[in-house]
Motif scaffolding. Sequence first.
Motif, PDB file in Angstrom:
ATOM      1  N   VAL A 146     -30.985 121.020  75.818  1.00 48.81           N
ATOM      2  CA  VAL A 146     -30.573 121.647  74.559  1.00 48.81           C
ATOM      3  C   VAL A 146     -31.442 121.045  73.460  1.00 48.81           C
ATOM      4  N   ASP A 147     -31.824 121.876  72.511  1.00 50.07           N
ATOM      5  CA  ASP A 147     -32.525 121.438  71.303  1.00 50.07           C
ATOM      6  C   ASP A 147     -31.676 121.869  70.119  1.00 50.07           C
ATOM      7  N   ALA A 148     -31.523 120.975  69.151  1.00 51.13           N
ATOM      8  CA  ALA A 148     -30.771 121.310  67.945  1.00 51.13           C
ATOM      9  C   ALA A 148     -31.668 121.127  66.734  1.00 51.13           C
ATOM     10  N   VAL A 149     -31.682 122.145  65.872  1.00 54.68           N
ATOM     11  CA  VAL A 149     -32.409 122.091  64.611  1.00 54.68           C
ATOM     12  C   VAL A 149     -31.358 121.826  63.538  1.00 54.68           C
ATOM     13  N   PRO A 150     -31.222 120.569  63.076  1.00 52.30           N
ATOM     14  CA  PRO A 150     -30.222 120.276  62.050  1.00 52.30           C
ATOM     15  C   PRO A 150     -30.671 120.844  60.704  1.00 52.30           C
ATOM     16  N   VAL A 151     -29.763 121.518  60.033  1.00 55.52           N
ATOM     17  CA  VAL A 151     -30.099 122.110  58.729  1.00 55.52           C
ATOM     18  C   VAL A 151     -29.031 121.759  57.703  1.00 55.52           C
ATOM     19  N   LYS A 152     -29.464 121.710  56.455  1.00 55.10           N
ATOM     20  CA  LYS A 152     -28.548 121.631  55.319  1.00 55.10           C
ATOM     21  C   LYS A 152     -28.673 122.963  54.597  1.00 55.10           C
ATOM     22  N   LEU A 153     -27.524 123.542  54.260  1.00 56.16           N
ATOM     23  CA  LEU A 153     -27.492 124.848  53.621  1.00 56.16           C
ATOM     24  C   LEU A 153     -27.056 124.716  52.171  1.00 56.16           C
ATOM     25  N   ASN A 154     -27.543 125.640  51.343  1.00 52.68           N
ATOM     26  CA  ASN A 154     -27.089 125.728  49.961  1.00 52.68           C
ATOM     27  C   ASN A 154     -25.711 126.374  49.935  1.00 52.68           C
ATOM     28  N   ASP A 155     -25.056 126.356  48.780  1.00 52.26           N
ATOM     29  CA  ASP A 155     -23.719 126.937  48.648  1.00 52.26           C
ATOM     30  C   ASP A 155     -23.676 128.410  49.037  1.00 52.26           C
ATOM     31  N   ASP A 156     -24.789 129.128  48.850  1.00 51.15           N
ATOM     32  CA  ASP A 156     -24.820 130.549  49.185  1.00 51.15           C
ATOM     33  C   ASP A 156     -25.178 130.798  50.661  1.00 51.15           C
ATOM     34  N   GLY A 157     -25.329 129.721  51.439  1.00 50.11           N
ATOM     35  CA  GLY A 157     -25.651 129.853  52.855  1.00 50.11           C
ATOM     36  C   GLY A 157     -27.133 129.890  53.159  1.00 50.11           C
ATOM     37  N   SER A 158     -27.965 129.854  52.128  1.00 52.31           N
ATOM     38  CA  SER A 158     -29.412 129.855  52.358  1.00 52.31           C
ATOM     39  C   SER A 158     -29.880 128.461  52.779  1.00 52.31           C
ATOM     40  N   LEU A 159     -31.033 128.419  53.408  1.00 54.10           N
ATOM     41  CA  LEU A 159     -31.576 127.168  53.925  1.00 54.10           C
ATOM     42  C   LEU A 159     -32.057 126.268  52.794  1.00 54.10           C
ATOM     43  N   ASP A 160     -31.569 125.035  52.790  1.00 57.12           N
ATOM     44  CA  ASP A 160     -32.042 124.024  51.844  1.00 57.12           C
ATOM     45  C   ASP A 160     -33.109 123.166  52.510  1.00 57.12           C
ATOM     46  N   SER A 161     -32.785 122.592  53.693  1.00 60.83           N
ATOM     47  CA  SER A 161     -33.726 121.691  54.350  1.00 60.83           C
ATOM     48  C   SER A 161     -33.415 121.583  55.840  1.00 60.83           C
ATOM     49  N   VAL A 162     -34.419 121.084  56.559  1.00 59.80           N
ATOM     50  CA  VAL A 162     -34.331 120.877  58.012  1.00 59.80           C
ATOM     51  C   VAL A 162     -34.529 119.391  58.278  1.00 59.80           C
TER      52      VAL A 162
END
Length: 168
Positions: free
Chosen positions: A22-38
Amino acid sequence: MGPWLSPEDLSFVRRKVPILYVDAVPVKLNDDGSLDSVGLLLTVEADGLTRSLVSGRVLYHETIRDALIRHLDKDLGQMALPQLPASTVPFMVAEYFPTPGEGWHDPRQHAVSLAYIIPVMGDCKPASDSLEVNWFTPGELLTPDLQREILPKHVGIVKAALASLGWV
């Protein structure tokens, strides 16, 4: 779950059958659900420092969900608060071959990896072989300089994750 294979047995099996990862791409999302960072792990490899994804084998008699949780906890720490999807259908399947030129290359083995984009809500503190977790914007991840720092077999997964999230 019983004990894992000895290094000798694992080497033998790797030469005979594909291994599931398994590979996991950890992400942080903005309040609107858009991508902030990986998030990428900073690790030490034989040839120096490199960046990589959360990744690892699925053990015998282990569910995909349990494998993801185990690797996320090990690599990001207990307080990362990953938000696993309701379904364990991956956003992509990555195939690795020991022979160069036949898809993605892993000289050790033929492997198949189920890749997931995993939102993280908490604080990440590497609890395993990683030195630290660094967060990069989509724009930073698209630069050749940063892509050269990423473990080659993970660059394609990072690019596919960005495309899946509307960035490529």
